[in-house]
Design a protein around this motif. Structure first.
Motif, PDB file in Angstrom:
ATOM      1  N   GLU A   1       0.832  -1.203   0.000  1.00 41.36           N
ATOM      2  CA  GLU A   1       0.000   0.000   0.000  1.00 41.36           C
ATOM      3  C   GLU A   1       0.866   1.253   0.000  1.00 41.36           C
ATOM      4  O   GLU A   1       1.826   1.372   0.753  1.00 41.36           O
ATOM      5  N   GLY A   2       0.516   2.190  -0.843  1.00 44.48           N
ATOM      6  CA  GLY A   2       1.229   3.449  -0.906  1.00 44.48           C
ATOM      7  C   GLY A   2       2.257   3.532  -2.013  1.00 44.48           C
ATOM      8  O   GLY A   2       2.731   4.607  -2.327  1.00 44.48           O
ATOM      9  N   TYR A   3       2.603   2.393  -2.636  1.00 42.31           N
ATOM     10  CA  TYR A   3       3.615   2.419  -3.694  1.00 42.31           C
ATOM     11  C   TYR A   3       2.947   2.623  -5.058  1.00 42.31           C
ATOM     12  O   TYR A   3       3.025   1.781  -5.946  1.00 42.31           O
ATOM     13  N   SER A   4       2.283   3.775  -5.203  1.00 41.44           N
ATOM     14  CA  SER A   4       1.523   4.041  -6.422  1.00 41.44           C
ATOM     15  C   SER A   4       2.417   4.123  -7.648  1.00 41.44           C
ATOM     16  O   SER A   4       1.975   3.848  -8.765  1.00 41.44           O
ATOM     17  N   ARG A   5       3.686   4.484  -7.452  1.00 35.74           N
ATOM     18  CA  ARG A   5       4.623   4.572  -8.561  1.00 35.74           C
ATOM     19  C   ARG A   5       4.784   3.207  -9.239  1.00 35.74           C
ATOM     20  O   ARG A   5       5.026   3.117 -10.439  1.00 35.74           O
ATOM     21  N   THR A   6       4.653   2.138  -8.464  1.00 33.27           N
ATOM     22  CA  THR A   6       4.748   0.786  -9.007  1.00 33.27           C
ATOM     23  C   THR A   6       3.634   0.525 -10.009  1.00 33.27           C
ATOM     24  O   THR A   6       3.858  -0.064 -11.072  1.00 33.27           O
ATOM     25  N   VAL A   7       2.414   0.959  -9.691  1.00 33.83           N
ATOM     26  CA  VAL A   7       1.286   0.790 -10.598  1.00 33.83           C
ATOM     27  C   VAL A   7       1.554   1.535 -11.898  1.00 33.83           C
ATOM     28  O   VAL A   7       1.371   0.996 -12.991  1.00 33.83           O
ATOM     29  N   ASP A   8       2.021   2.765 -11.792  1.00 34.07           N
ATOM     30  CA  ASP A   8       2.293   3.576 -12.983  1.00 34.07           C
ATOM     31  C   ASP A   8       3.333   2.905 -13.878  1.00 34.07           C
ATOM     32  O   ASP A   8       3.203   2.894 -15.110  1.00 34.07           O
ATOM     33  N   THR A   9       4.363   2.334 -13.265  1.00 38.95           N
ATOM     34  CA  THR A   9       5.416   1.662 -14.039  1.00 38.95           C
ATOM     35  C   THR A   9       4.861   0.460 -14.785  1.00 38.95           C
ATOM     36  O   THR A   9       5.159   0.257 -15.972  1.00 38.95           O
ATOM     37  N   HIS A  10       4.041  -0.334 -14.128  1.00 35.95           N
ATOM     38  CA  HIS A  10       3.480  -1.520 -14.773  1.00 35.95           C
ATOM     39  C   HIS A  10       2.459  -1.155 -15.850  1.00 35.95           C
ATOM     40  O   HIS A  10       2.359  -1.837 -16.867  1.00 35.95           O
ATOM     41  N   ILE A  11       1.708  -0.081 -15.626  1.00 37.31           N
ATOM     42  CA  ILE A  11       0.773   0.392 -16.657  1.00 37.31           C
ATOM     43  C   ILE A  11       1.554   0.824 -17.892  1.00 37.31           C
ATOM     44  O   ILE A  11       1.171   0.518 -19.031  1.00 37.31           O
ATOM     45  N   ARG A  12       2.655   1.529 -17.689  1.00 35.56           N
ATOM     46  CA  ARG A  12       3.482   1.967 -18.809  1.00 35.56           C
ATOM     47  C   ARG A  12       3.994   0.767 -19.606  1.00 35.56           C
ATOM     48  O   ARG A  12       3.990   0.770 -20.839  1.00 35.56           O
ATOM     49  N   ARG A  13       4.419  -0.283 -18.910  1.00 33.39           N
ATOM     50  CA  ARG A  13       4.901  -1.478 -19.599  1.00 33.39           C
ATOM     51  C   ARG A  13       3.778  -2.186 -20.350  1.00 33.39           C
ATOM     52  O   ARG A  13       3.982  -2.678 -21.467  1.00 33.39           O
ATOM     53  N   LEU A  14       2.607  -2.235 -19.733  1.00 32.28           N
ATOM     54  CA  LEU A  14       1.462  -2.850 -20.414  1.00 32.28           C
ATOM     55  C   LEU A  14       1.149  -2.107 -21.701  1.00 32.28           C
ATOM     56  O   LEU A  14       0.892  -2.717 -22.746  1.00 32.28           O
ATOM     57  N   ARG A  15       1.142  -0.796 -21.641  1.00 31.36           N
ATOM     58  CA  ARG A  15       0.853  -0.001 -22.841  1.00 31.36           C
ATOM     59  C   ARG A  15       1.893  -0.249 -23.928  1.00 31.36           C
ATOM     60  O   ARG A  15       1.556  -0.341 -25.113  1.00 31.36           O
ATOM     61  N   GLN A  16       3.147  -0.365 -23.529  1.00 33.39           N
ATOM     62  CA  GLN A  16       4.195  -0.650 -24.517  1.00 33.39           C
ATOM     63  C   GLN A  16       3.939  -1.990 -25.199  1.00 33.39           C
ATOM     64  O   GLN A  16       4.101  -2.126 -26.418  1.00 33.39           O
ATOM     65  N   LYS A  17       3.526  -2.976 -24.428  1.00 35.03           N
ATOM     66  CA  LYS A  17       3.296  -4.303 -24.981  1.00 35.03           C
ATOM     67  C   LYS A  17       2.015  -4.358 -25.814  1.00 35.03           C
ATOM     68  O   LYS A  17       1.901  -5.180 -26.731  1.00 35.03           O
ATOM     69  N   LEU A  18       1.047  -3.491 -25.500  1.00 34.74           N
ATOM     70  CA  LEU A  18      -0.195  -3.447 -26.272  1.00 34.74           C
ATOM     71  C   LEU A  18      -0.007  -2.756 -27.619  1.00 34.74           C
ATOM     72  O   LEU A  18      -0.839  -2.908 -28.520  1.00 34.74           O
ATOM     73  N   GLY A  19       1.071  -2.001 -27.764  1.00 33.42           N
ATOM     74  CA  GLY A  19       1.365  -1.355 -29.039  1.00 33.42           C
ATOM     75  C   GLY A  19       0.253  -0.441 -29.510  1.00 33.42           C
ATOM     76  O   GLY A  19      -0.118   0.513 -28.813  1.00 33.42           O
TER      77      GLY A  19
END
Length: 228
Positions: free
Chosen positions: A192-210
């Protein structure tokens, strides 16, 4: 029923023996490595179901081992639990951004460690979904049972955590999921509180979704949603 294989990477013999005893007593098959080079070799050859990885290793440290594993197609899907004597926030954040699935600080309770290992393995095998089978739209195809994602006919390599995150957004299509909610559902409440982790994983997902990256929308100041 198959037995899950755990790769334990630790440079202290006594700690290896402690971990090996508790994990084998809990029904796991355990292989070991005592340095970063051997860890990479074992991960590539053994294809374990989970890697328990010490941060401070001779040669190649744990963060670099994790970085390399997460960039190789044959190993990037393997969950990693970081085990370290360091407790500083910066180590935890860096590890999570590299794709670490959990983080356990020494000294640890062997019972808690086994429970956390089981929780991470469950995360990869039990994706809660309201729609079993497959979901598809345009060039995207999600198979919830096989835990796979295809973009324009090409299989996209997602880690267990990435698939869980993508599934959580997709299952609540059109609804905003806050960062704290995603941390609770995907990483469990001890992050809890590590919101930066969510942002990083969302960024990677978007990269993989092309070309389909825009399906994941940012709701500023709140969180994310999958476009309905």
């Amino acid at each position: 029923m198959s037995i899950d294989k755990i790769l334990v990477v630790e440079d202290h013999h006594d700690t290896i023996e402690l971990l090996k005893y508790n994990l084998t007593s809990s029904g796991f098959d355990v292989v070991t490595a005592m340095d970063g080079h051997k860890a990479l070799e074992q991960a590539r050859n053994e294809k374990p179901d989970l890697i328990l990885l010490d941060l401070m290793l001779p040669g190649i440290d744990g963060l670099e081992v994790c970085r390399r594993l997460k960039h190789e197609a044959g190993t990037q899907h393997i969950p990693v639990v970081m085990l370290t004597a360091k407790g500083e926030e910066v180590d935890r954040v860096v590890g999570l951004e590299l794709g670490v699935d959990d983080y356990i600080v020494k000294p640890f309770s062997p019972r808690e460690l086994v429970l956390r290992v089981k929780a991470v393995l469950r995360r990869g095998s039990e994706v809660e979904t309201k729609r079993p089978g497959k979901w598809n739209r345009e060039g995207l195809v999600v198979d919830f049972e096989a835990h796979t994602l295809e973009c324009d006919g090409e299989l996209v390599a997602l880690t267990a955590t990435e698939f869980k995150l993508f599934s959580e957004l997709l299952q609540h299509e059109g609804k905003v999921r806050t960062r704290d909610h995603l941390l609770d559902k995907v990483w469990d409440t001890h992050f809890e509180g590590y919101s930066r982790t969510v942002d990083t994983h969302i960024r990677r997902l978007r990269q993989k979704l092309g070309p389909y990256a825009d399906y994941i929308e940012t709701v500023r100041g709140v969180g994310y949603r999958f476009k309905s």
